[in-house]
Design a protein around this motif. Structure first.
Motif, PDB file in Angstrom:
ATOM      1  N   ASN A   1       2.589   1.611  -3.440  1.00 36.75           N
ATOM      2  CA  ASN A   1       1.627   2.094  -4.441  1.00 36.75           C
ATOM      3  C   ASN A   1       1.331   3.573  -4.251  1.00 36.75           C
ATOM      4  O   ASN A   1       1.184   4.312  -5.229  1.00 36.75           O
ATOM      5  CB  ASN A   1       0.336   1.278  -4.376  1.00 36.75           C
ATOM      6  N   ARG A   2       1.235   4.011  -3.013  1.00 35.57           N
ATOM      7  CA  ARG A   2       0.992   5.434  -2.741  1.00 35.57           C
ATOM      8  C   ARG A   2       2.173   6.277  -3.208  1.00 35.57           C
ATOM      9  O   ARG A   2       1.999   7.346  -3.796  1.00 35.57           O
ATOM     10  CB  ARG A   2       0.741   5.642  -1.246  1.00 35.57           C
TER      11      ARG A   2
ATOM     12  N   ALA B   1       2.117   6.399  -7.018  1.00 36.40           N
ATOM     13  CA  ALA B   1       1.067   7.295  -7.499  1.00 36.40           C
ATOM     14  C   ALA B   1       1.483   8.752  -7.334  1.00 36.40           C
ATOM     15  O   ALA B   1       1.216   9.582  -8.204  1.00 36.40           O
ATOM     16  CB  ALA B   1      -0.237   7.026  -6.758  1.00 36.40           C
ATOM     17  N   ALA B   2       2.148   9.056  -6.225  1.00 35.56           N
ATOM     18  CA  ALA B   2       2.606  10.431  -6.005  1.00 35.56           C
ATOM     19  C   ALA B   2       3.712  10.791  -6.985  1.00 35.56           C
ATOM     20  O   ALA B   2       3.794  11.937  -7.448  1.00 35.56           O
ATOM     21  CB  ALA B   2       3.092  10.597  -4.574  1.00 35.56           C
TER      22      ALA B   2
ATOM     23  N   LYS C   1       0.832  -1.202   0.000  1.00 33.49           N
ATOM     24  CA  LYS C   1       0.000   0.000   0.000  1.00 33.49           C
ATOM     25  C   LYS C   1       0.872   1.261   0.000  1.00 33.49           C
ATOM     26  O   LYS C   1       0.598   2.211  -0.739  1.00 33.49           O
ATOM     27  CB  LYS C   1      -0.918  -0.032   1.226  1.00 33.49           C
ATOM     28  N   THR C   2       1.924   1.257   0.795  1.00 24.22           N
ATOM     29  CA  THR C   2       2.822   2.409   0.856  1.00 24.22           C
ATOM     30  C   THR C   2       3.562   2.593  -0.465  1.00 24.22           C
ATOM     31  O   THR C   2       3.687   3.718  -0.964  1.00 24.22           O
ATOM     32  CB  THR C   2       3.832   2.236   2.006  1.00 24.22           C
TER      33      THR C   2
END
Length: 140
Positions: free
Chosen positions: A105-106, A109-110, A102-103
């Motif tokens: 992917n975040r 995305a950023a 999750k981290t």
């Protein structure tokens, strides 16, 4: 064949996988310690002193003082406590991997979003607007 093997080893994916396996092995030791040294005592505290690691059932019907004693005697045992600890280990590892993915992917995305979004600049009439204007002027 040796050249193919060298090419296979030289690929970045193989080295990434090797690093992942080594880190995974070290991570497993940390999780095992977390479960055995922190989580199980907390569970025992909340359940009135129940220790999962000592739960076992000897299939030969014998009475043994501990799981280690039953194993030393060569008795077939269902190590229920070890199984429960393995489930707890799995849940913890799965949660940590979930949080890691999750981290990542975040962060991806950023990184994909442009930081400085330029404001839209009016570009004038579109091609369709000009054609409509020409048509209207020809009708007149």
């Amino acid at each position: 064949m040796i050249q193919e093997f060298r090419d296979f080893i030289a690929k970045g994916n193989v080295m990434d996988m090797a690093v992942g396996i080594i880190v995974g092995a070290a991570f497993t030791a940390i999780v095992t310690s977390l479960v055995g040294d922190i989580i199980n005592p907390l569970i025992a505290l909340f359940t009135g002193g129940i220790d999962f690691s000592g739960w076992f059932y000897a299939l030969d019907g014998g009475e043994y003082a501990s799981l280690d004693a039953a194993k030393e005697a060569g008795a077939p045992v269902f190590a229920i406590g070890s199984f429960i600890m393995a489930i707890i280990n799995f849940v913890i590892i799965a949660f940590v991997v979930f949080m890691l993915v999750k981290t990542v992917n975040r962060i991806k995305a950023a990184a994909e979003k442009p930081d400085d979004v330029a404001p839209e600049v009016p570009t004038g009439p579109s091609e369709l607007d000009i054609l409509i204007e020409i048509r209207d002027s020809l009708k007149k």
